[in-house]
Design a protein around this motif. Sequence first.
Motif, PDB file in Angstrom:
ATOM      1  N   LYS A  39      -5.367   2.103 -14.754  1.00 42.71           N
ATOM      2  CA  LYS A  39      -4.667   3.378 -14.595  1.00 42.71           C
ATOM      3  C   LYS A  39      -5.119   4.139 -13.349  1.00 42.71           C
ATOM      4  CE  LYS A  39      -3.273   4.327 -19.272  1.00 42.71           C
ATOM      5  NZ  LYS A  39      -3.034   5.412 -20.202  1.00 42.71           N
ATOM      6  N   ASN A  40      -4.191   4.866 -12.790  1.00 40.35           N
ATOM      7  CA  ASN A  40      -4.446   5.774 -11.688  1.00 40.35           C
ATOM      8  C   ASN A  40      -5.047   7.047 -12.289  1.00 40.35           C
ATOM      9  OD1 ASN A  40      -4.284   7.712  -9.683  1.00 40.35           O
ATOM     10  ND2 ASN A  40      -2.098   7.471  -9.327  1.00 40.35           N
ATOM     11  N   PRO A  41      -6.317   7.356 -12.016  1.00 37.40           N
ATOM     12  CA  PRO A  41      -6.933   8.529 -12.645  1.00 37.40           C
ATOM     13  C   PRO A  41      -6.319   9.857 -12.178  1.00 37.40           C
ATOM     14  CG  PRO A  41      -8.408   7.580 -11.014  1.00 37.40           C
ATOM     15  CD  PRO A  41      -7.235   6.652 -11.141  1.00 37.40           C
ATOM     16  N   ALA A  42      -5.623   9.845 -11.057  1.00 42.26           N
ATOM     17  CA  ALA A  42      -5.025  11.077 -10.531  1.00 42.26           C
ATOM     18  C   ALA A  42      -3.523  11.161 -10.800  1.00 42.26           C
ATOM     19  CB  ALA A  42      -5.278  11.171  -9.030  1.00 42.26           C
ATOM     20  N   TYR A  43      -3.000  10.309 -11.666  1.00 39.45           N
ATOM     21  CA  TYR A  43      -1.558  10.268 -11.949  1.00 39.45           C
ATOM     22  C   TYR A  43      -1.084  11.621 -12.459  1.00 39.45           C
ATOM     23  CZ  TYR A  43       2.800   8.654 -14.163  1.00 39.45           C
ATOM     24  OH  TYR A  43       4.111   8.483 -14.544  1.00 39.45           O
ATOM     25  N   SER A  44      -0.178  12.238 -11.736  1.00 39.52           N
ATOM     26  CA  SER A  44       0.240  13.604 -12.056  1.00 39.52           C
ATOM     27  C   SER A  44       0.961  13.708 -13.402  1.00 39.52           C
ATOM     28  CB  SER A  44       1.133  14.162 -10.948  1.00 39.52           C
ATOM     29  OG  SER A  44       2.336  13.418 -10.858  1.00 39.52           O
ATOM     30  N   CYS A 100      -1.379   4.093  -6.537  1.00 42.00           N
ATOM     31  CA  CYS A 100      -2.041   5.405  -6.531  1.00 42.00           C
ATOM     32  C   CYS A 100      -1.459   6.307  -5.447  1.00 42.00           C
ATOM     33  CB  CYS A 100      -3.542   5.239  -6.350  1.00 42.00           C
ATOM     34  SG  CYS A 100      -4.384   4.508  -7.781  1.00 42.00           S
ATOM     35  N   GLU A 101      -1.240   5.763  -4.256  1.00 40.60           N
ATOM     36  CA  GLU A 101      -0.674   6.550  -3.154  1.00 40.60           C
ATOM     37  C   GLU A 101       0.727   7.058  -3.496  1.00 40.60           C
ATOM     38  OE1 GLU A 101      -0.909   4.092   0.340  1.00 40.60           O
ATOM     39  OE2 GLU A 101      -3.103   4.010   0.229  1.00 40.60           O
ATOM     40  N   LEU A 102       1.481   6.295  -4.281  1.00 42.93           N
ATOM     41  CA  LEU A 102       2.836   6.691  -4.669  1.00 42.93           C
ATOM     42  C   LEU A 102       2.851   7.540  -5.941  1.00 42.93           C
ATOM     43  CD1 LEU A 102       4.665   3.330  -3.948  1.00 42.93           C
ATOM     44  CD2 LEU A 102       4.964   5.497  -2.722  1.00 42.93           C
ATOM     45  N   ASP A 103       1.684   7.887  -6.456  1.00 41.64           N
ATOM     46  CA  ASP A 103       1.545   8.667  -7.688  1.00 41.64           C
ATOM     47  C   ASP A 103       2.223   7.966  -8.861  1.00 41.64           C
ATOM     48  OD1 ASP A 103       0.675  10.787  -9.316  1.00 41.64           O
ATOM     49  OD2 ASP A 103       2.564  11.859  -9.052  1.00 41.64           O
ATOM     50  N   LEU A 104       1.938   6.658  -8.997  1.00 39.80           N
ATOM     51  CA  LEU A 104       2.402   5.886 -10.142  1.00 39.80           C
ATOM     52  C   LEU A 104       1.263   5.780 -11.151  1.00 39.80           C
ATOM     53  CD1 LEU A 104       4.323   3.079  -8.237  1.00 39.80           C
ATOM     54  CD2 LEU A 104       5.264   5.123  -9.326  1.00 39.80           C
ATOM     55  N   GLU A 105       1.615   5.405 -12.386  1.00 37.38           N
ATOM     56  CA  GLU A 105       0.639   5.381 -13.478  1.00 37.38           C
ATOM     57  C   GLU A 105      -0.472   4.364 -13.267  1.00 37.38           C
ATOM     58  OE1 GLU A 105       0.539   5.294 -18.348  1.00 37.38           O
ATOM     59  OE2 GLU A 105       2.402   4.878 -17.310  1.00 37.38           O
ATOM     60  N   GLY A 106      -0.175   3.246 -12.647  1.00 37.73           N
ATOM     61  CA  GLY A 106      -1.175   2.211 -12.417  1.00 37.73           C
ATOM     62  C   GLY A 106      -0.526   0.853 -12.360  1.00 37.73           C
ATOM     63  N   HIS A 130       5.864 -10.567  -9.967  1.00 39.32           N
ATOM     64  CA  HIS A 130       4.405 -10.502  -9.937  1.00 39.32           C
ATOM     65  C   HIS A 130       3.936 -10.485  -8.486  1.00 39.32           C
ATOM     66  CE1 HIS A 130       5.484 -14.697  -9.523  1.00 39.32           C
ATOM     67  NE2 HIS A 130       4.344 -14.873  -8.905  1.00 39.32           N
ATOM     68  N   VAL A 131       2.752  -9.999  -8.289  1.00 35.37           N
ATOM     69  CA  VAL A 131       2.107 -10.008  -6.976  1.00 35.37           C
ATOM     70  C   VAL A 131       0.810 -10.776  -7.157  1.00 35.37           C
ATOM     71  CG1 VAL A 131       1.026  -8.603  -5.179  1.00 35.37           C
ATOM     72  CG2 VAL A 131       3.116  -7.807  -6.302  1.00 35.37           C
ATOM     73  N   GLU A 132       0.664 -11.855  -6.417  1.00 40.60           N
ATOM     74  CA  GLU A 132      -0.497 -12.717  -6.597  1.00 40.60           C
ATOM     75  C   GLU A 132      -1.514 -12.488  -5.485  1.00 40.60           C
ATOM     76  OE1 GLU A 132      -1.465 -17.464  -7.045  1.00 40.60           O
ATOM     77  OE2 GLU A 132       0.548 -16.738  -7.470  1.00 40.60           O
ATOM     78  N   GLY A 133      -2.764 -12.310  -5.889  1.00 39.35           N
ATOM     79  CA  GLY A 133      -3.858 -12.261  -4.930  1.00 39.35           C
ATOM     80  C   GLY A 133      -4.004 -10.968  -4.151  1.00 39.35           C
ATOM     81  N   ARG A 134      -3.202  -9.962  -4.423  1.00 34.89           N
ATOM     82  CA  ARG A 134      -3.271  -8.699  -3.683  1.00 34.89           C
ATOM     83  C   ARG A 134      -3.335  -7.525  -4.645  1.00 34.89           C
ATOM     84  NH1 ARG A 134      -0.160  -8.368   1.222  1.00 34.89           N
ATOM     85  NH2 ARG A 134      -1.503  -6.583   1.508  1.00 34.89           N
ATOM     86  N   GLY A 135      -4.021  -7.710  -5.773  1.00 36.27           N
ATOM     87  CA  GLY A 135      -4.073  -6.704  -6.812  1.00 36.27           C
ATOM     88  C   GLY A 135      -4.659  -5.382  -6.359  1.00 36.27           C
ATOM     89  N   VAL A 136      -5.708  -5.439  -5.550  1.00 34.63           N
ATOM     90  CA  VAL A 136      -6.338  -4.203  -5.075  1.00 34.63           C
ATOM     91  C   VAL A 136      -5.361  -3.430  -4.191  1.00 34.63           C
ATOM     92  CG1 VAL A 136      -8.220  -3.252  -3.672  1.00 34.63           C
ATOM     93  CG2 VAL A 136      -8.689  -5.094  -5.303  1.00 34.63           C
ATOM     94  N   ASP A 137      -4.664  -4.142  -3.302  1.00 37.55           N
ATOM     95  CA  ASP A 137      -3.670  -3.486  -2.432  1.00 37.55           C
ATOM     96  C   ASP A 137      -2.548  -2.880  -3.261  1.00 37.55           C
ATOM     97  OD1 ASP A 137      -5.108  -4.256  -0.172  1.00 37.55           O
ATOM     98  OD2 ASP A 137      -3.911  -6.075   0.135  1.00 37.55           O
ATOM     99  N   LEU A 138      -2.089  -3.616  -4.281  1.00 35.07           N
ATOM    100  CA  LEU A 138      -1.025  -3.112  -5.143  1.00 35.07           C
ATOM    101  C   LEU A 138      -1.480  -1.858  -5.878  1.00 35.07           C
ATOM    102  CD1 LEU A 138       1.817  -3.491  -6.334  1.00 35.07           C
ATOM    103  CD2 LEU A 138       0.764  -4.909  -8.105  1.00 35.07           C
ATOM    104  N   TYR A 139      -2.694  -1.882  -6.405  1.00 37.10           N
ATOM    105  CA  TYR A 139      -3.233  -0.721  -7.110  1.00 37.10           C
ATOM    106  C   TYR A 139      -3.333   0.481  -6.166  1.00 37.10           C
ATOM    107  CZ  TYR A 139      -6.503   2.397  -9.431  1.00 37.10           C
ATOM    108  OH  TYR A 139      -7.105   3.497  -9.973  1.00 37.10           O
TER     109      TYR A 139
END
Length: 154
Positions: A127-132, A98-104, A85-94
């Motif tokens: 979800k990443n709205p631009a997920y290829s 997105c930058e890595l073209d992951l689903e979310g 898990h990643v705690e307290g950095r959810g926006v950075d993780l998201y």
Amino acid sequence: GLARELGASIKVQDAVLDGEIVCPGADGRPVFEDVLYRRGQPYFYAFDVIWLNGNDLRKQPLMERKAVLRGIVPSQPARILYVDHVEGRGVDLYQAACELDLEGVVAKWKEGEYAGGGDETSWIKVKNPAYSQGIGRREQFARFRRLALRRAAG
């Protein structure tokens, strides 16, 4: 297959895990079509445990369940992987997803009980709205169903 290997690698009486089956590509990122069409080497990415050795864990907080899960996922190499898990950095993780073209990402309350969806859920999928690989996914499922029906019929 994967189910048999998972059963052999987890040394427990019985368990219900929450996670996702993924076929990683050469770059380590998931390849959705490889899962759908059974190509590639599938792995189970475990992020929660809700039942273990006859005990219902759903009422325990997420962090307690994750500690239990960490204790039963074997050391590598194995076809089951523990998702930390990643705690307290959810926006950075998201943003990184997105930058890595992951689903979310999936966000869960660390003190939350396990809930399986609906109004009582303690988690959300962002979800990443631009997920290829999300483009045309419904059509891929429909094509897969048609192929499966043809195989079953003949």
